[in-house]
Design an enzyme around this catalytic site. Structure first.
Site, short mmCIF file in Angstrom:
data_model
loop_
_atom_site.label_atom_id
_atom_site.label_comp_id
_atom_site.label_asym_id
_atom_site.label_seq_id
_atom_site.Cartn_x
_atom_site.Cartn_y
_atom_site.Cartn_z
NE ARG A 1 1.23 2.55 12.97
CZ ARG A 1 0.63 3.35 13.75
NH1 ARG A 1 1.15 4.37 14.36
NH2 ARG A 1 -0.66 3.34 13.51
CE LYS B 1 -2.37 1.54 3.71
NZ LYS B 1 -1.91 3.04 3.78
CG ASP C 1 -4.71 4.63 2.03
OD1 ASP C 1 -5.81 4.80 1.80
OD2 ASP C 1 -4.21 4.02 2.96
CG ASP D 1 -12.12 18.51 -3.63
OD1 ASP D 1 -13.21 19.19 -3.58
OD2 ASP D 1 -11.00 18.88 -3.58
CE LYS E 1 -7.14 6.36 4.89
NZ LYS E 1 -5.88 6.21 4.68
CB THR F 1 -9.37 1.49 11.93
OG1 THR F 1 -8.17 2.07 11.09
CG2 THR F 1 -10.22 0.60 11.23
O1 C5P Z 1 0.62 0.88 10.99
P1 C5P Z 1 -0.76 0.48 10.80
O2 C5P Z 1 -0.69 -1.06 10.82
O3 C5P Z 1 -1.56 1.14 11.87
O4 C5P Z 1 -1.11 1.05 9.36
C1 C5P Z 1 -2.39 1.13 9.02
C2 C5P Z 1 -2.45 1.59 7.81
O5 C5P Z 1 -3.81 1.75 7.15
C3 C5P Z 1 -1.82 3.14 7.61
O6 C5P Z 1 -1.33 3.26 6.50
C4 C5P Z 1 -3.31 3.98 7.78
O7 C5P Z 1 -3.19 5.06 6.89
C5 C5P Z 1 -4.10 2.80 6.87
N1 C5P Z 1 -5.66 3.08 6.95
C6 C5P Z 1 -6.17 2.82 8.59
N2 C5P Z 1 -7.48 3.14 8.62
C7 C5P Z 1 -8.25 3.34 7.61
C8 C5P Z 1 -7.83 3.46 6.22
C9 C5P Z 1 -6.59 3.32 6.23
O8 C5P Z 1 -5.35 2.84 9.34
N3 C5P Z 1 -9.45 3.53 7.66
#
Ligand code: C5P
Length: 233
Positions: free
Chosen positions: A211, A32, A59, A64, A61, A119
């Site tokens: 992460r 991603k 990604d 607009d 998002k 989330t």
């Molecule tokens: O580091 P982590 O596992 O929390 O990363 C989650 C990834 O998913 C991040 O790149 C974040 O931008 C993305 N994301 C998210 N929640 C959403 C949409 C995308 O955490 N609803």
């Protein structure tokens, strides 16, 4: 169903992202590319990673007015990516315009996915800060319904909501779920989290893991653990 693990390349620049991918010798993870990397390195970064044989979820998002999002989607549609997304909060007309803009690409078009409720937000924050008084699950389901009506392929939501989305809108309506943590790890800024095993049990199609993999001592080992817990348990 195309169940897979998507690794979030949340890195500040090209050298960090490619250095990370170089560690994967035998695997070609679905990756991603988000705002941090894209805004610094642009479309060349996307092409370079695609040339290495990775499938890509772009990604960005988008959110607009419909005309602007449709234009952005046409620009991004030129890239050879597998999945792109926008915010369902932009409304049905915005989503429908984006879906129609992609149709021109025919069979080459990427999956178009709507972000429902981030989330990182929980029900208390939705109520207090955004004045959304409905239960969170209902908000996610309504956003998913809007996305389906607008012709999108699926939604981003928490694994905790994936089951309800599939029950309401069918198994073919894709769920992409971030907020993945192993049982022994910190949540960080995520609120609605599950383990890869729980995500599988809840019927998620794709988990997005950042992460827990990118900051691991051995990212390849953690990626494989995600695969074996989520794809081939
Ligand atoms: O580091 P982590 O596992 O929390 O990363 C989650 C990834 O998913 C991040 O790149 C974040 O931008 C993305 N994301 C998210 N929640 C959403 C949409 C995308 O955490 N609803």
């Amino acid at each position: 169903m195309a169940r897979d693990v998507i690794v979030a390349l949340d890195f500040p620049g090209r050298s960090e992202a490619l250095g990370f991918l170089d560690r994967f010798k035998a695997d070609k993870p679905f990756v991603k590319i988000g705002m941090e990397l894209f805004y610094r390195e642009g479309q060349d970064m996307v092409r370079e990673i695609a040339m290495r044989g990775h499938r890509i979820f772009l990604d960005l998002k988008l959110h607009d007015i419909p005309n602007t999002v449709a234009g952005a989607i046409r620009s991004l549609g030129q890239l050879d990516v597998d999945m792109i997304n926008l915010h369902a909060g932009g409304g049905v007309q915005m989503m429908r315009g984006a879906s129609e803009a992609l149709s021109a690409l025919g069979s080459r078009k990427p999956l178009l996915i709507a972000v429902t409720v981030l989330t990182s937000l929980d029900e208390a924050a939705l109520r207090r800060e955004l004045l959304v008084s409905q239960p969170l699950k209902q908000t996610v389901l309504r956003y998913a319904q809007n996305a389906k009506e607008a012709g999108l392929d699926g939604v981003v939501c928490s694994p905790l909501e994936a089951k309800g989305v599939h029950e309401a809108f069918g198994q073919d309506f894709i769920t992409v779920t971030p907020g993945i943590r192993f049982a022994d790890a910190h949540k960080g800024d995520q609120q609605r989290v599950t383990t890869p095993r729980e995500a599988r049990a809840l019927g998620t199609d794709y988990i997005v893991v950042g992460r827990p993999i990118t900051r691991a001592q051995d990212p390849v080992e953690v990626y494989r653990r995600c695969l074996s817990d989520f794809v081939n348990p």
